[in-house]
Motif scaffolding. Sequence first.
Motif, PDB file in Angstrom:
ATOM      1  N   THR A  64       0.745  -1.238   0.096  1.00 19.55           N
ATOM      2  CA  THR A  64       0.096  -0.076  -0.080  1.00 19.55           C
ATOM      3  C   THR A  64       0.912   1.357   0.153  1.00 19.55           C
ATOM      4  O   THR A  64       0.519   2.246  -0.436  1.00 19.55           O
ATOM      5  CB  THR A  64      -0.972   0.063   1.279  1.00 19.55           C
ATOM      6  OG1 THR A  64      -0.068   0.155   2.446  1.00 19.55           O
ATOM      7  CG2 THR A  64      -1.826  -1.115   1.239  1.00 19.55           C
ATOM      8  N   CYS A  66       3.840   1.680  -1.472  1.00 20.50           N
ATOM      9  CA  CYS A  66       4.532   1.911  -2.622  1.00 20.50           C
ATOM     10  C   CYS A  66       3.931   2.249  -3.701  1.00 20.50           C
ATOM     11  O   CYS A  66       2.913   1.829  -4.633  1.00 20.50           O
ATOM     12  CB  CYS A  66       4.811   0.207  -3.111  1.00 20.50           C
ATOM     13  SG  CYS A  66       5.856  -0.094  -4.657  1.00 20.50           S
ATOM     14  N   GLY A  67       4.171   3.778  -4.025  1.00 25.99           N
ATOM     15  CA  GLY A  67       3.620   4.536  -5.230  1.00 25.99           C
ATOM     16  C   GLY A  67       3.461   3.724  -6.302  1.00 25.99           C
ATOM     17  O   GLY A  67       2.425   3.737  -7.101  1.00 25.99           O
ATOM     18  N   PRO A  68       4.703   3.397  -6.944  1.00 22.96           N
ATOM     19  CA  PRO A  68       4.652   2.792  -8.226  1.00 22.96           C
ATOM     20  C   PRO A  68       3.836   1.724  -8.357  1.00 22.96           C
ATOM     21  O   PRO A  68       3.297   1.259  -9.422  1.00 22.96           O
ATOM     22  CB  PRO A  68       6.203   2.340  -8.588  1.00 22.96           C
ATOM     23  CG  PRO A  68       6.758   3.419  -7.632  1.00 22.96           C
ATOM     24  CD  PRO A  68       5.899   3.540  -6.331  1.00 22.96           C
ATOM     25  N   VAL A  70       0.927   1.205  -6.701  1.00 20.26           N
ATOM     26  CA  VAL A  70      -0.421   1.695  -6.848  1.00 20.26           C
ATOM     27  C   VAL A  70      -0.748   2.145  -7.981  1.00 20.26           C
ATOM     28  O   VAL A  70      -1.698   1.884  -8.556  1.00 20.26           O
ATOM     29  CB  VAL A  70      -0.542   2.715  -5.596  1.00 20.26           C
ATOM     30  CG1 VAL A  70      -2.191   3.153  -5.648  1.00 20.26           C
ATOM     31  CG2 VAL A  70      -0.356   1.876  -4.291  1.00 20.26           C
ATOM     32  N   LYS A  71       0.297   2.761  -8.581  1.00 17.82           N
ATOM     33  CA  LYS A  71       0.271   3.359  -9.926  1.00 17.82           C
ATOM     34  C   LYS A  71      -0.072   2.395 -10.999  1.00 17.82           C
ATOM     35  O   LYS A  71      -0.735   2.452 -12.030  1.00 17.82           O
ATOM     36  CB  LYS A  71       1.374   4.198 -10.528  1.00 17.82           C
ATOM     37  CG  LYS A  71       1.466   4.780 -11.661  1.00 17.82           C
ATOM     38  CD  LYS A  71       2.794   5.715 -11.751  1.00 17.82           C
ATOM     39  CE  LYS A  71       2.804   6.291 -13.238  1.00 17.82           C
ATOM     40  NZ  LYS A  71       4.124   7.073 -13.413  1.00 17.82           N
TER      41      LYS A  71
END
Lengths: 167, 398
Positions: A64, A66-68, A70-71
């Motif tokens: 959750t 980890c931006g990449p 989620v992206k």
Amino acid sequence: MKYLIVFIAVITFFSCNGSRQSVEETQSVDASELSSMQLLNIDGSLINWQEVKGKAVFLNFWATWCGPCVKEMPYIEAAARALKEENIVFLLATEESTEKIKSFEQKFGYQLDLVRQKTSLASLDITAIPTTYIYNTKGKRVFAETSARKWDTDENIKLLKELMKKP
Amino acid sequence: MFKVLIFPLLIGVVSCVSGDSGLATTIPSPAAINSEEPYLLTTPQGNTYLSWIERNDTLGILRYAQYRNGQWTKPVSITNGSNWFINWADYPMMAVNKTDMIAHTLTKSGQDTYAYDISLFHSEDGKDWRSAGLLNEDGLQAEHGFVTMLPYKDGFLLSWLDGRNTVSMMDSILTDHAHHKAMTLRAAILTSSGKKMEEWELDNRVCDCCQTSGALTANGPVIVYRNRSEKEVRDISIVRYESGTWTKPSVIFNDLWLISGCPVNGPRADAKENVLAVAWFTAAKGNASVKVAFSKNSGKSFTPPVIISDASPLGRVDVLLIDQRSALVSWMEGSEIRVMKVTVEGISGTSVFVAQSSGARASGFPQMTRYKDRVLFAWTDEEQKKVQLAALDMNDLM
């Protein structure tokens, strides 16, 4: 005799370095990897690999925070939609708690199977996320990549179809 | 003749054997059950401290103890809270300058997963602690963490990752415009009581999920961190504070790790006078490895890095300069904590087993510090849910 012994010594020395796993490998990995992996559904039940036997598995490791990761999810969702008639299962696994997964699911509402992994990333030689493993219909890993991808492009849909059939 | 010929074979076999003889001894932990996120430090005066978090239901408690005469002092509670952001990789720290001590926790600032601030605490005597406010004063519900704390002059120098430009990150994630709103690296100088004197943005685009680290060289403090190029190459960079200004970021070594993801594996640094050691993990081109590089001019330039890991490193490094000639690097090799001595000339010693940990993320980042002629290690025992400690004699590392 002299050359033989030197040869053995050299081979022995270089074998110390072991085999470093490529994060973008394409060679097959034994089928036991998937069948021995412990993944939990949101309700806490273990995923029964017998139920997906004969299907290819797209297994994405995420978190959750980890931006990449989620992206990447909308692209995975779109790819799953594009391949819904195909013989492939999409699973997204995280080491985080069931509560966090549920909360994330409620917030973003992706139509994806978010699962909790009991098998650690380290034991799978995963050093960063998102990492995607793809297993063919015989359960052999035929793809591994650490990085986010736009999975729904024509090029990647074609790649997924090819990987499913890859021996 | 045969004995002569067999010699290369023996060399080959022996070179495969790491130091698994279990030289490290466990030492009692001052932390209770349900403890995690240890941080070890030793001051220039040689005082060694351990901080950690204990959990009591939803309450988090930050505690520390000092190692004196081979024993831990009674743990002191720095602060507690039930609104903390507790993350396996983003652990609280403390720093000591003479009698002044500061510490930090991450405090939720909103409902969003990424919304938390860096709360500072100060003590003049190590017993009574009080809030020193927020390190980040942007007032935005964004991510702030991965702190580095150094004693500096009469106060402290801190650096941290600051997500003030990412406040609409989730929107940008969904619209694929995240590249306009990257994580930043910032630094500030604080007084001895934790009051901010000066603040800078050091880099406006850095890896958003890796720890920062720093060290005090003879020429001034340096901060090392994982950068992030427009093309998503994430290598280790350095910025140096010299004569009152920060240098522009420069890459320590071009591993060229191309990854649009979260490595969660920051570098660590240590310095003695002009000698600076930086250790880091990379998986560039699919080859996972732990590296260390040295600088003899306070970080202006570095020697080519030495790879010290074996076949299955997870990274999670720490580095400790023994003197100006050699350093110790610790790292996770699979589920094992290992340590190796490396000279500034790049000659590596034997890989020594320290402790069995776990590759699971809950085991956190092993910590290493020096206590007299010993090296102390701390890590989170995932099964026992407790901070554990071990020690090695410096002489056992060759």
